[in-house]
Design an enzyme around this catalytic site. Structure first.
Site, mmCIF file in Angstrom:
data_model
loop_
_atom_site.group_PDB
_atom_site.id
_atom_site.type_symbol
_atom_site.label_atom_id
_atom_site.label_comp_id
_atom_site.label_asym_id
_atom_site.label_seq_id
_atom_site.Cartn_x
_atom_site.Cartn_y
_atom_site.Cartn_z
ATOM 1 C CE LYS A 54 -65.579 -2.324 24.477
ATOM 2 N NZ LYS A 54 -65.058 -1.090 23.890
ATOM 3 C CB ALA A 56 -62.954 -11.198 24.627
ATOM 4 C CG ASN A 60 -49.669 -17.433 23.699
ATOM 5 O OD1 ASN A 60 -48.561 -17.118 24.121
ATOM 6 N ND2 ASN A 60 -49.885 -17.717 22.419
ATOM 7 C CB ILE A 167 -72.758 16.299 28.090
ATOM 8 C CG1 ILE A 167 -72.553 15.943 26.616
ATOM 9 C CG2 ILE A 167 -71.463 16.857 28.688
ATOM 10 C CD1 ILE A 167 -72.373 17.162 25.718
ATOM 11 N NE ARG A 182 -70.532 7.019 17.248
ATOM 12 C CZ ARG A 182 -71.584 6.210 17.319
ATOM 13 N NH1 ARG A 182 -72.339 6.019 16.242
ATOM 14 N NH2 ARG A 182 -71.886 5.588 18.449
#
Length: 213
Positions: A54, A56, A60, A167, A182
């Site tokens: 993730k 953010a 650099n 699902i 999980r």
């Protein structure tokens, strides 16, 4: 389907799961838990290893981070809201030069996410042109919107099972892969649970196809 791993499980169990699921998403908790375990993961036969960092930050910093894991991952996940110049432009360029791929988050699966920012994120996504996008399975309408806007991109959808999405629903709404973690690794028998989930997904997808026809 993509297996989401946020904690270590026995390698023998992971090897069995790998017979049925061929893509894996590695989360920060697992990286922090045992960096050596990543070597064992890489040795298995995955079609794709995605590092869910993730990202953010400024360019650099993000490049330095992915450089640490470049030999482990095929793809990396970054947030799109950080913008292009001085951020995603350099990250995208670096990954392409390393023959690695980038996924951008366009809609998260938790309740606090605000999709009012999507028009802004969409413009960034069009400019960066990543491999694909992360769109929460708990937001089927957003999956349909993103699929309509980006017909040739891969959509991967977290939030199935533990976060409430059923699902197969994300696939039926336009996602390419559902991400499940999980529900598998916290079960008493992860391998058997994997088989059950795959069967349930296949039934749901077939139902959707019949409805469309």
């Amino acid at each position: 389907m993509i297996l989401s791993l946020d904690r270590q499980i026995p390698l023998s169990t992971l090897s069995e799961i790998n017979k049925y699921i061929h893509k894996v998403k590695i989360g920060y908790p697992l990286i922090l838990e045992n960096i050596e375990y990543l070597d064992d993961i890489v040795k298995l036969h995955w079609d794709e290893i995605i590092f869910d960092l993730k990202l953010a930050d400024i360019d650099n910093t993000m490049v330095l981070i992915v450089s640490k894991f470049i030999n482990y991952a095929d793809s990396f996940i970054a947030h799109s809201f950080i913008g292009i110049e001085g951020a995603l432009d350099k990250l995208s360029e670096f990954l392409k030069n390393q023959n690695k791929s980038l996924y951008l988050v366009l809609s998260m699966s938790h309740k606090g996410w605000n999709d009012e920012f999507y028009p802004y994120l969409k413009n960034i996504a069009k400019t960066i042109d990543p491999k694909g996008f992360v769109v929460g399975a708990t937001r089927p309408n957003m999956i349909r919107i993103v699929r309509n806007d980006f017909r040739d991109k891969i959509i991967i959808s977290p939030g199935v099972g533990a976060q409430g999405a059923m699902i197969g629903d994300a696939i039926c709404n336009g996602a390419d892969y559902e991400i499940i973690g999980r529900s598998i690794y916290e079960s008493k028998d992860p391998v058997t649970e994997t088989k059950k989930i795959i069967e349930t997904q296949e039934v749901k997808i077939n139902e959707c196809k019949r409805t469309e026809n």
